[in-house]
Design a protein around this motif. Structure first.
Motif, PDB file in Angstrom:
ATOM      1  N   GLU A  34       0.746  -0.992  -0.099  1.00 32.46           N
ATOM      2  CA  GLU A  34       0.046  -0.217  -0.180  1.00 32.46           C
ATOM      3  C   GLU A  34       0.797   1.349   0.269  1.00 32.46           C
ATOM      4  O   GLU A  34       1.859   1.483   0.754  1.00 32.46           O
ATOM      5  CB  GLU A  34      -0.753   0.158   1.285  1.00 32.46           C
ATOM      6  CG  GLU A  34      -0.488  -0.008   2.438  1.00 32.46           C
ATOM      7  CD  GLU A  34      -1.167  -0.500   3.752  1.00 32.46           C
ATOM      8  OE1 GLU A  34      -2.001   0.857   3.980  1.00 32.46           O
ATOM      9  OE2 GLU A  34      -2.791  -1.043   4.063  1.00 32.46           O
ATOM     10  N   LEU A  35       0.537   1.726  -0.767  1.00 26.96           N
ATOM     11  CA  LEU A  35       0.519   3.013  -0.648  1.00 26.96           C
ATOM     12  C   LEU A  35       0.013   4.842  -0.050  1.00 26.96           C
ATOM     13  O   LEU A  35      -0.945   4.322  -0.434  1.00 26.96           O
ATOM     14  CB  LEU A  35       1.238   3.795  -2.176  1.00 26.96           C
ATOM     15  CG  LEU A  35       2.065   3.303  -2.383  1.00 26.96           C
ATOM     16  CD1 LEU A  35       1.947   3.823  -4.117  1.00 26.96           C
ATOM     17  CD2 LEU A  35       4.068   2.799  -1.883  1.00 26.96           C
ATOM     18  N   GLU A  46      -5.753  12.486   3.236  1.00 26.43           N
ATOM     19  CA  GLU A  46      -5.793  11.405   2.950  1.00 26.43           C
ATOM     20  C   GLU A  46      -6.020  10.115   1.590  1.00 26.43           C
ATOM     21  O   GLU A  46      -7.688  10.335   1.896  1.00 26.43           O
ATOM     22  CB  GLU A  46      -5.678  10.997   4.750  1.00 26.43           C
ATOM     23  CG  GLU A  46      -5.583  10.965   5.395  1.00 26.43           C
ATOM     24  CD  GLU A  46      -5.335  10.004   6.939  1.00 26.43           C
ATOM     25  OE1 GLU A  46      -5.279   8.803   7.156  1.00 26.43           O
ATOM     26  OE2 GLU A  46      -6.182  10.378   7.471  1.00 26.43           O
ATOM     27  N   ALA A  47      -4.908   9.390   1.283  1.00 31.80           N
ATOM     28  CA  ALA A  47      -5.341   9.022   0.225  1.00 31.80           C
ATOM     29  C   ALA A  47      -4.474   8.198   0.974  1.00 31.80           C
ATOM     30  O   ALA A  47      -3.675   8.050   0.804  1.00 31.80           O
ATOM     31  CB  ALA A  47      -4.748   9.673  -1.520  1.00 31.80           C
ATOM     32  N   THR A  48      -5.107   6.618   0.120  1.00 29.53           N
ATOM     33  CA  THR A  48      -4.600   5.341   0.284  1.00 29.53           C
ATOM     34  C   THR A  48      -4.353   4.639  -0.836  1.00 29.53           C
ATOM     35  O   THR A  48      -5.929   3.719  -0.800  1.00 29.53           O
ATOM     36  CB  THR A  48      -4.802   4.665   1.938  1.00 29.53           C
ATOM     37  OG1 THR A  48      -4.657   5.012   2.979  1.00 29.53           O
ATOM     38  CG2 THR A  48      -3.824   3.511   2.092  1.00 29.53           C
ATOM     39  N   LEU A  49      -3.766   4.281  -1.307  1.00 34.35           N
ATOM     40  CA  LEU A  49      -3.598   3.002  -2.305  1.00 34.35           C
ATOM     41  C   LEU A  49      -2.800   1.416  -1.915  1.00 34.35           C
ATOM     42  O   LEU A  49      -2.311   1.857  -1.351  1.00 34.35           O
ATOM     43  CB  LEU A  49      -3.257   3.507  -3.774  1.00 34.35           C
ATOM     44  CG  LEU A  49      -3.238   2.832  -4.960  1.00 34.35           C
ATOM     45  CD1 LEU A  49      -4.763   2.708  -5.632  1.00 34.35           C
ATOM     46  CD2 LEU A  49      -2.052   3.346  -6.029  1.00 34.35           C
ATOM     47  N   TYR A  50      -4.393   0.372  -2.296  1.00 32.94           N
ATOM     48  CA  TYR A  50      -3.678  -0.751  -1.397  1.00 32.94           C
ATOM     49  C   TYR A  50      -4.023  -1.809  -2.415  1.00 32.94           C
ATOM     50  O   TYR A  50      -4.620  -1.533  -3.609  1.00 32.94           O
ATOM     51  CB  TYR A  50      -4.083  -1.210  -0.162  1.00 32.94           C
ATOM     52  CG  TYR A  50      -6.016  -1.409  -0.294  1.00 32.94           C
ATOM     53  CD1 TYR A  50      -6.488  -2.315  -0.378  1.00 32.94           C
ATOM     54  CD2 TYR A  50      -6.939  -0.045  -0.505  1.00 32.94           C
ATOM     55  CE1 TYR A  50      -8.185  -1.555  -0.817  1.00 32.94           C
ATOM     56  CE2 TYR A  50      -8.223   0.254   0.042  1.00 32.94           C
ATOM     57  CZ  TYR A  50      -8.926  -0.802  -0.324  1.00 32.94           C
ATOM     58  OH  TYR A  50      -9.586  -0.964  -0.179  1.00 32.94           O
ATOM     59  N   GLN A  51      -3.230  -3.186  -2.566  1.00 36.75           N
ATOM     60  CA  GLN A  51      -3.706  -4.535  -3.146  1.00 36.75           C
ATOM     61  C   GLN A  51      -3.478  -5.212  -1.703  1.00 36.75           C
ATOM     62  O   GLN A  51      -2.785  -5.611  -1.524  1.00 36.75           O
ATOM     63  CB  GLN A  51      -2.951  -4.453  -3.934  1.00 36.75           C
ATOM     64  CG  GLN A  51      -3.583  -5.639  -4.755  1.00 36.75           C
ATOM     65  CD  GLN A  51      -1.956  -5.535  -5.749  1.00 36.75           C
ATOM     66  OE1 GLN A  51      -1.448  -6.629  -6.053  1.00 36.75           O
ATOM     67  NE2 GLN A  51      -2.649  -5.753  -7.276  1.00 36.75           N
ATOM     68  N   ASN A  52      -4.229  -6.036  -1.649  1.00 36.75           N
ATOM     69  CA  ASN A  52      -3.641  -7.498  -1.034  1.00 36.75           C
ATOM     70  C   ASN A  52      -4.146  -8.797  -1.274  1.00 36.75           C
ATOM     71  O   ASN A  52      -5.799  -8.871  -1.691  1.00 36.75           O
ATOM     72  CB  ASN A  52      -4.765  -7.851   0.659  1.00 36.75           C
ATOM     73  CG  ASN A  52      -4.291  -7.952   1.800  1.00 36.75           C
ATOM     74  OD1 ASN A  52      -3.480  -8.971   1.392  1.00 36.75           O
ATOM     75  ND2 ASN A  52      -5.119  -8.146   2.255  1.00 36.75           N
ATOM     76  N   ARG A  53      -3.935  -9.319  -1.626  1.00 38.50           N
ATOM     77  CA  ARG A  53      -3.639 -11.011  -2.941  1.00 38.50           C
ATOM     78  C   ARG A  53      -3.175 -12.262  -2.071  1.00 38.50           C
ATOM     79  O   ARG A  53      -2.823 -11.946  -0.813  1.00 38.50           O
ATOM     80  CB  ARG A  53      -2.590 -11.078  -3.351  1.00 38.50           C
ATOM     81  CG  ARG A  53      -2.340  -9.732  -5.149  1.00 38.50           C
ATOM     82  CD  ARG A  53      -1.335 -10.395  -5.995  1.00 38.50           C
ATOM     83  NE  ARG A  53      -1.728  -9.443  -7.215  1.00 38.50           N
ATOM     84  CZ  ARG A  53      -2.677  -9.850  -8.068  1.00 38.50           C
ATOM     85  NH1 ARG A  53      -2.455 -11.496  -8.207  1.00 38.50           N
ATOM     86  NH2 ARG A  53      -2.568  -9.073  -8.899  1.00 38.50           N
ATOM     87  N   VAL A  54      -4.805 -12.346  -2.111  1.00 38.78           N
ATOM     88  CA  VAL A  54      -5.323 -13.777  -0.862  1.00 38.78           C
ATOM     89  C   VAL A  54      -4.935 -15.363  -1.498  1.00 38.78           C
ATOM     90  O   VAL A  54      -5.630 -15.333  -2.395  1.00 38.78           O
ATOM     91  CB  VAL A  54      -5.988 -13.670  -0.034  1.00 38.78           C
ATOM     92  CG1 VAL A  54      -6.135 -14.617   1.339  1.00 38.78           C
ATOM     93  CG2 VAL A  54      -6.027 -12.805   0.860  1.00 38.78           C
ATOM     94  N   ARG A  55      -4.096 -15.801  -1.093  1.00 36.45           N
ATOM     95  CA  ARG A  55      -4.638 -17.831  -1.240  1.00 36.45           C
ATOM     96  C   ARG A  55      -5.100 -18.685  -0.846  1.00 36.45           C
ATOM     97  O   ARG A  55      -4.695 -18.497   0.650  1.00 36.45           O
ATOM     98  CB  ARG A  55      -3.121 -17.982  -2.618  1.00 36.45           C
ATOM     99  CG  ARG A  55      -1.824 -18.141  -1.498  1.00 36.45           C
ATOM    100  CD  ARG A  55      -0.720 -17.656  -2.236  1.00 36.45           C
ATOM    101  NE  ARG A  55       0.650 -17.839  -1.393  1.00 36.45           N
ATOM    102  CZ  ARG A  55       1.063 -18.887  -0.600  1.00 36.45           C
ATOM    103  NH1 ARG A  55       0.441 -19.912  -0.680  1.00 36.45           N
ATOM    104  NH2 ARG A  55       1.428 -19.075   0.124  1.00 36.45           N
ATOM    105  N   ASN A  56      -5.475 -19.666  -1.595  1.00 33.35           N
ATOM    106  CA  ASN A  56      -5.993 -21.024  -0.300  1.00 33.35           C
ATOM    107  C   ASN A  56      -7.474 -20.180   0.851  1.00 33.35           C
ATOM    108  O   ASN A  56      -7.456 -20.403   1.135  1.00 33.35           O
ATOM    109  CB  ASN A  56      -5.271 -21.235   0.975  1.00 33.35           C
ATOM    110  CG  ASN A  56      -3.626 -22.045   0.004  1.00 33.35           C
ATOM    111  OD1 ASN A  56      -3.642 -22.156  -0.548  1.00 33.35           O
ATOM    112  ND2 ASN A  56      -2.666 -22.078   1.129  1.00 33.35           N
TER     113      ASN A  56
END
Length: 636
Positions: A458-459, A471-481
């Motif tokens: 995240e940024l 405030e600005a928050t850019l995020y990516q959360n990758r989940v497996r299983n």
């Protein structure tokens, strides 16, 4: 079917308009926040506190939080995306349980099967409800049957402070903290004895009463509270196949906190809370049958905090939570017991902050015929540093599970104040969640299920000047299983089985702002998110792509007048994205005034336009409701 109150094309201009208001003329530059004096007992951490010393200090210092990493740190140095709610925000909410209040915050989404007291889920950044680690007075709360905290059982009465940490924190908290952490604190005694008594009346036969007393006598501080809330409710399942009765609830809660400052260096603390929610619900084909679901949550903890020198302190705590759920007359019962022990050590050497934590966690589930348990042992290390305009934080944790073996998680965060009032942050981390015992050992279970694992980046960009911020928050959360209910297979039930069959991505942009324009306080947030399956590309069930939340309040003639607006775009009730749930917008208004120095009146109207909408297919939500509360807070 209702339609979305704002399209994706209209969404961005609304966000820009809300944020631009924050740059109104008159903002004054402020100097860079200075680090708190960690030798001062009033200075607390921006990292997890497992009992009340830190919570009490933070409640009196608006620039301090208690959530991100576990070593003392003022809010100006916190690199995580955090929201803090104080007791005034809790009281203004007029909510029965915590889920309604959380749903009004940036990055948060609520799904509920009917009214207050029914099964509720909170999604942080669109992630599963089980991906949020929850602590009440430092006690871990979770269900080993459904996964995640029993939100419907957590009463808002006597809650003094709530912190919301958005983003993975498994390198600090271990399993569960895949999407975020929520810390909840009840009142703690301080100063002269004082009481708080409140009674409230509202629509749908709503009745509430609460009372508490807190204070300090010499080296001992104390806080005791109890509450009761009842409501006739409304018909949450209007379909003809279900009982047409009203689905009400009865909630009873009690809490106690006790502290003893043995001397200047040592403090002992104890905390206890209990809540029981008895809510009516309608099962399929149960016309004429009054069905009840009873949720009970009990937490207890003991802690010893010691300051061995100006640079070294430690904390030892033991805690237990018990979650019970049963239904009648259709018989079902489940019980989860969590037992934790924590030994935390913090060392401060100039600009460096080091932490070493040992933790033991035990989970047990009784859900006939299941009667099983497991445990985890963990070692966590943390390092923080601030030099000039730069702030760094590194955390590393190794958990060894009695069933799954070892798992190592890490987290790195960097902040740079590149101009007065401006800061950019970047963070990356890994997280995991072990399957619940029900996932593995129920009739639908698969013993070979593996932990769900994630990688997040995240940024963030933040501007703050006094009480104004953007405030600005850019995020990516990758989940497996990802664990989901699938087709019949290895389990004993022909209906279907739990399986590690999925991969998901939780990604998006959160924009939030607040500003005082004349006598009016403005706040707002917008979430542009895309929680979807990596395998199918489809939106995850009951998740929206756009969330808009606006708020305003002002003082007028001795009154505080305010309003809140929440809008949600359309969602789908199923993973195939074939059952559409329309978007909706809800406007709430509130007003409060002091009738006398010790007396306060609160008036509130929720869903002013009487909007009909659903958070889950077939489950109605409350229409327009009104509520009035009188609160007495005398000192002695």
């Amino acid at each position: 079917m209702s339609h979305s109150p704002f399209s994706s094309q209209a969404c961005l201009p609304l966000a820009v308009a809300a944020l631009c208001a924050s740059f109104a003329p008159g903002a004054q530059a402020q100097s860079q926040a200075q680090a708190a004096d960690v030798s001062n007992p009033g200075t607390v951490s921006a990292q997890r506190s497992d009992a009340g010393t830190l919570a009490a200090a933070a409640a009196s210092l608006p620039d301090v939080v208690i959530s991100a990493t576990r070593t003392p740190q003022p809010a100006a140095q916190v690199l995580a995306d955090v929201t803090v709610l104080d007791d005034q925000a809790v009281q203004r909410s007029g909510a029965v349980n915590i889920a309604d209040l959380l749903a009004r915050q940036p990055g948060m989404e609520l799904v509920r099967n009917g009214g207050p007291g029914t099964t509720s889920s909170i999604y942080i950044r669109g992630a599963e409800t089980r991906f949020t680690a929850v602590y009440v007075n430092g006690v871990r709360v979770d269900s080993q049957s459904t996964g995640g905290a029993p939100w419907e059982a957590i009463s808002l009465a006597q809650i003094e402070r709530i912190e919301i940490l958005r983003g993975p924190a498994a390198a600090v908290y271990g399993s569960d903290a895949v999407a975020g952490v929520i810390l909840i604190y009840t009142r703690q005694g301080d100063g002269a004895p004082k009481a708080n008594v409140a009674v409230g009346l509202g629509s749908q036969g709503t009745r509430r009463a609460e009372a508490g007393i807190s204070g300090q006598a010499g080296a001992v501080d104390y806080a005791l509270g109890a509450s009761r809330a009842t409501s006739s409710g409304f018909n949450a399942r209007p379909d003809a196949a279900y009982n047409p009765d009203k689905d009400g609830y009865r909630n009873t809660a009690a809490n106690a906190r006790l502290g003893w400052q043995v001397n200047g260096a040592h403090r002992l603390e104890a905390a206890f809370s209990h809540s029981k929610m008895d809510a009516q619900y309608d099962g399929f084909g149960t016309q004429g049958i009054d069905e009840h679901g009873v949720n009970q949550l009990t937490t207890a903890s003991l802690a010893w905090a010691a300051r061995w020198s100006e640079v070294y302190d430690s904390r030892l705590s033991v805690s237990q939570s018990t979650t019970r759920y049963r239904t009648s007359p259709d018989p079902y019962a489940t019980k989860t017991t969590l037992r934790d022990a924590l030994f935390q050590n913090t060392l401060r050497l100039g600009a460096h902050r080091l932490s070493l934590t040992l933790e033991h966690r035990g989970d047990a589930l009784v859900n006939d015929p299941i009667d099983t348990s497991r445990h985890q042992n963990a070692l966590a290390l943390g390092w923080g540093w601030q030099g000039g305009a730069h702030t760094l934080q590194l955390n590393l944790r190794h958990d060894r599970d009695s069933e799954f073996g070892g798992a190592t998680t890490g987290q790195f965060a960097w902040g740079y104040q590149f101009a007065p009032n401006w800061r950019v942050t970047a963070a990356a981390g890994t997280a995991f969640r072990v399957p619940t015992l029900y996932h593995r050992f129920s009739q639908y279970g698969a013993p070979d299920l593996q932990p769900e694992k994630s990688r997040n980046v995240e940024l963030g960009l933040r501007w703050a000047d006094g009480g104004s911020s953007v405030e600005a928050t850019l995020y990516q959360n990758r989940v497996r299983n990802l664990i989901a209910f699938g087709a019949a297979g290895p389990c004993a039930d022909a209906f279907g089985c739990y399986e590690n069959g999925g991969r998901a991505v939780y990604e998006g942009l959160t924009l939030a702002a607040r500003h005082r324009l004349g006598s009016v306080n403005l706040s707002g947030s917008i979430d542009l998110q895309d929680p979807h399956s990596r395998d199918t590309g489809k939106l995850l069930a009951r998740r929206a792509k756009q969330l808009l939340k606006l708020g305003a309040d002002t003082q007028l003639g001795g009154w505080t007048l305010g309003g809140e607006f929440q809008a949600t775009s359309h969602r789908y009730d199923n993973a195939a994205n074939t059952s559409r749930l329309g978007g909706f917008g809800v406007l709430n208004l509130y007003a409060s005034t002091r009738l006398a120095p010790d007396w306060q009146l609160l008036l509130r109207v929720d869903n002013l336009a009487d909007r009909q909408y659903q958070l889950a297919r077939g489950y109605a939500q409350a229409g327009r409701t009104a509520y009035a509360e009188l609160r007495w807070t005398p000192g002695f």
